[in-house]
Design a protein around this motif. Structure first.
Motif, PDB file in Angstrom:
ATOM      1  N   LEU A   1       0.796  -1.132  -0.134  1.00 44.79           N
ATOM      2  CA  LEU A   1       0.025  -0.092   0.165  1.00 44.79           C
ATOM      3  C   LEU A   1       0.830   1.346  -0.162  1.00 44.79           C
ATOM      4  CD1 LEU A   1      -2.825  -1.012   2.376  1.00 44.79           C
ATOM      5  CD2 LEU A   1      -2.959  -0.860  -0.045  1.00 44.79           C
ATOM      6  N   ASP A   2       1.902   1.322   0.564  1.00 44.18           N
ATOM      7  CA  ASP A   2       2.941   2.359   0.804  1.00 44.18           C
ATOM      8  C   ASP A   2       3.573   2.790  -0.565  1.00 44.18           C
ATOM      9  OD1 ASP A   2       2.366   3.017   3.644  1.00 44.18           O
ATOM     10  OD2 ASP A   2       4.096   1.777   4.242  1.00 44.18           O
ATOM     11  N   THR A   3       3.793   1.535  -1.319  1.00 42.99           N
ATOM     12  CA  THR A   3       4.519   1.680  -2.399  1.00 42.99           C
ATOM     13  C   THR A   3       3.659   2.293  -3.548  1.00 42.99           C
ATOM     14  OG1 THR A   3       5.814  -0.272  -2.247  1.00 42.99           O
ATOM     15  CG2 THR A   3       5.503   0.231  -4.606  1.00 42.99           C
ATOM     16  N   GLU A   4       2.030   1.827  -3.352  1.00 43.33           N
ATOM     17  CA  GLU A   4       1.198   2.142  -4.374  1.00 43.33           C
ATOM     18  C   GLU A   4       0.766   3.805  -4.159  1.00 43.33           C
ATOM     19  OE1 GLU A   4      -3.564   1.232  -5.170  1.00 43.33           O
ATOM     20  OE2 GLU A   4      -2.244  -0.324  -4.288  1.00 43.33           O
ATOM     21  N   ILE A   5       0.932   4.018  -2.689  1.00 42.62           N
ATOM     22  CA  ILE A   5       0.543   5.396  -2.561  1.00 42.62           C
ATOM     23  C   ILE A   5       1.664   6.249  -3.065  1.00 42.62           C
ATOM     24  CG2 ILE A   5       0.528   7.212  -0.595  1.00 42.62           C
ATOM     25  CD1 ILE A   5      -0.939   5.050   1.263  1.00 42.62           C
ATOM     26  N   ALA A   6       2.952   5.871  -2.707  1.00 45.52           N
ATOM     27  CA  ALA A   6       4.101   6.773  -3.491  1.00 45.52           C
ATOM     28  C   ALA A   6       3.782   6.749  -5.150  1.00 45.52           C
ATOM     29  CB  ALA A   6       5.387   6.048  -3.032  1.00 45.52           C
TER      30      ALA A   6
END
Length: 105
Positions: A10-15
């Protein structure tokens, strides 16, 4: 049922989405800058045209320099209302349009 994403995913997707948003905002700013540039160009062209035509009037008839702005506008309205002047202006515009059509045809 779709698999739940992990926090790192999710953090990767947000970034990635934030990066995409920044790119789109940059693109929007570029387009706004381009629009402003072209609008300014149109204003500059108009200002240049008005200045050169005003200078031409003063060079052809130096007495125009002594008139106030209000007096000059009143004079111009009367002068351009004369049938002879309207006819001359129409002839000049027609000649201009005819020359333009020959150039594009």
């Amino acid at each position: 049922m779709p698999k739940q994403k992990t926090i790192p995913e999710l953090d990767t997707e947000i970034a990635a989405k934030e990066h995409q948003l920044a790119q789109l905002q940059h693109k929007q700013q570029q387009l706004e800058n381009r629009r402003s540039y072209y609008e300014k160009g149109d204003r500059r062209k108009r200002a240049h045209r008005l200045i050169t035509r005003g200078a031409a009037i003063e060079s052809v008839e130096p007495l125009a320099k002594v008139l106030s702005e209000t007096e000059f506008y009143a004079f111009a309205e009367k002068a351009f209302a004369l049938p002879e002047v309207k006819s001359l202006l129409m002839s000049a515009a027609n000649a201009h349009n005819a020359a333009g059509q020959k150039g594009t045809g």
